[in-house]
Design a protein around this motif. Structure first.
Motif, PDB file in Angstrom:
ATOM      1  N   GLY A   7       5.475  10.226   4.596  1.00 13.35           N
ATOM      2  CA  GLY A   7       6.831  10.733   4.618  1.00 13.35           C
ATOM      3  C   GLY A   7       7.652  10.443   3.381  1.00 13.35           C
ATOM      4  N   GLY A   8       7.105   9.662   2.459  1.00 12.90           N
ATOM      5  CA  GLY A   8       7.843   9.384   1.242  1.00 12.90           C
ATOM      6  C   GLY A   8       7.959  10.606   0.350  1.00 12.90           C
ATOM      7  N   GLY A   9       8.752  10.456  -0.718  1.00 10.80           N
ATOM      8  CA  GLY A   9       8.906  11.554  -1.650  1.00 10.80           C
ATOM      9  C   GLY A   9      10.045  11.312  -2.609  1.00 10.80           C
ATOM     10  N   LEU A  10      10.409  12.363  -3.320  1.00 12.55           N
ATOM     11  CA  LEU A  10      11.510  12.323  -4.282  1.00 12.55           C
ATOM     12  C   LEU A  10      12.726  12.990  -3.655  1.00 12.55           C
ATOM     13  N   VAL A  11      13.854  12.308  -3.696  1.00  9.25           N
ATOM     14  CA  VAL A  11      15.076  12.819  -3.086  1.00  9.25           C
ATOM     15  C   VAL A  11      16.257  12.448  -3.966  1.00  9.25           C
ATOM     16  N   GLN A  12      17.306  13.262  -3.920  1.00  9.70           N
ATOM     17  CA  GLN A  12      18.504  12.959  -4.691  1.00  9.70           C
ATOM     18  C   GLN A  12      19.383  11.960  -3.966  1.00  9.70           C
ATOM     19  N   VAL A  13      20.251  11.322  -4.712  1.00 13.13           N
ATOM     20  CA  VAL A  13      21.213  10.387  -4.132  1.00 13.13           C
ATOM     21  C   VAL A  13      21.975  11.072  -2.997  1.00 13.13           C
ATOM     22  N   GLY A  14      22.095  10.358  -1.887  1.00 16.63           N
ATOM     23  CA  GLY A  14      22.787  10.893  -0.727  1.00 16.63           C
ATOM     24  C   GLY A  14      21.900  11.652   0.221  1.00 16.63           C
ATOM     25  N   GLY A  15      20.665  11.888  -0.174  1.00 16.02           N
ATOM     26  CA  GLY A  15      19.734  12.632   0.658  1.00 16.02           C
ATOM     27  C   GLY A  15      19.114  11.783   1.744  1.00 16.02           C
ATOM     28  N   SER A  16      18.193  12.394   2.490  1.00 16.24           N
ATOM     29  CA  SER A  16      17.546  11.733   3.622  1.00 16.24           C
ATOM     30  C   SER A  16      16.036  11.917   3.571  1.00 16.24           C
ATOM     31  N   LEU A  17      15.354  10.961   4.146  1.00 15.82           N
ATOM     32  CA  LEU A  17      13.913  11.048   4.355  1.00 15.82           C
ATOM     33  C   LEU A  17      13.606  10.368   5.680  1.00 15.82           C
ATOM     34  N   ARG A  18      12.519  10.794   6.308  1.00 17.89           N
ATOM     35  CA  ARG A  18      12.028  10.098   7.496  1.00 17.89           C
ATOM     36  C   ARG A  18      10.590   9.677   7.258  1.00 17.89           C
ATOM     37  N   LEU A  19      10.368   8.373   7.303  1.00 19.14           N
ATOM     38  CA  LEU A  19       9.030   7.834   7.172  1.00 19.14           C
ATOM     39  C   LEU A  19       8.395   7.701   8.557  1.00 19.14           C
ATOM     40  N   SER A  20       7.090   7.908   8.601  1.00 22.61           N
ATOM     41  CA  SER A  20       6.335   7.745   9.842  1.00 22.61           C
ATOM     42  C   SER A  20       5.199   6.762   9.613  1.00 22.61           C
ATOM     43  N   CYS A  21       4.850   6.065  10.660  1.00 22.61           N
ATOM     44  CA  CYS A  21       3.728   5.129  10.613  1.00 22.61           C
ATOM     45  C   CYS A  21       2.949   5.300  11.908  1.00 22.61           C
ATOM     46  N   VAL A  22       1.732   5.813  11.788  1.00 19.14           N
ATOM     47  CA  VAL A  22       0.892   6.062  12.955  1.00 19.14           C
ATOM     48  C   VAL A  22      -0.113   4.928  13.098  1.00 19.14           C
ATOM     49  N   ALA A  23      -0.198   4.394  14.306  1.00 17.44           N
ATOM     50  CA  ALA A  23      -1.125   3.302  14.592  1.00 17.44           C
ATOM     51  C   ALA A  23      -2.355   3.839  15.306  1.00 17.44           C
TER      52      ALA A  23
END
Length: 126
Positions: A7-23
């Motif tokens: 879920g990582g990546g490049l985003v501008q200031v003020g933006g959003s990301l959602r990381l996921s972790c699957v077990a």
């Protein structure tokens, strides 16, 4: 348990990301889960954690009010919703698990965790 973060990546200031972790390998419900991050030259810094039952979560002051950790045990997945991102949030983010049957140390310390994902890069550009 094996952990796979994404879920990582490049985003501008003020933006959003959602990381996921699957077990995989064991039910996620057996673990307290956390996210750490590592910026270049730094140690693994605590970001957030959530108890095995999801009833309590914990955050470092730097992300409080902007990040939200959650878990979906039916999907064996933990999430980190990151909003209002800042350049200081740039780092490699790691999910980590610690077995609730053998808790040791502080949840804020990386040495207290039993399993780690491979990391996902988050870059916030200004």
């Amino acid at each position: 348990v094996q952990l796979q973060a994404s879920g990582g990546g490049l985003v501008q200031v003020g933006g959003s990301l959602r990381l996921s972790c699957v077990a995989s390998g064991r039910p996620l419900s057996s673990y307290e889960m956390a996210w750490f991050r590592q910026a270049p030259g730094n140690e693994h810094d605590f970001v957030a954690a959530i108890k095995w039952n999801g009833e309590m979560s914990f955050y470092t002051d730097a992300v409080g009010g902007r990040f939200t950790i959650s878990r979906d045990d039916a999907k064996n997945t933990v999430y980190l919703q990151m909003d209002a991102l800042k350049p200081d949030d740039t780092a490699v983010y790691y999910c980590a698990a610690r077995d609730t049957d053998s808790l040791r140390g502080s949840r804020y310390s990386p040495q207290s965790y039993d399993a780690w994902g491979q990391g996902t890069q988050v870059t916030v550009s200004s």
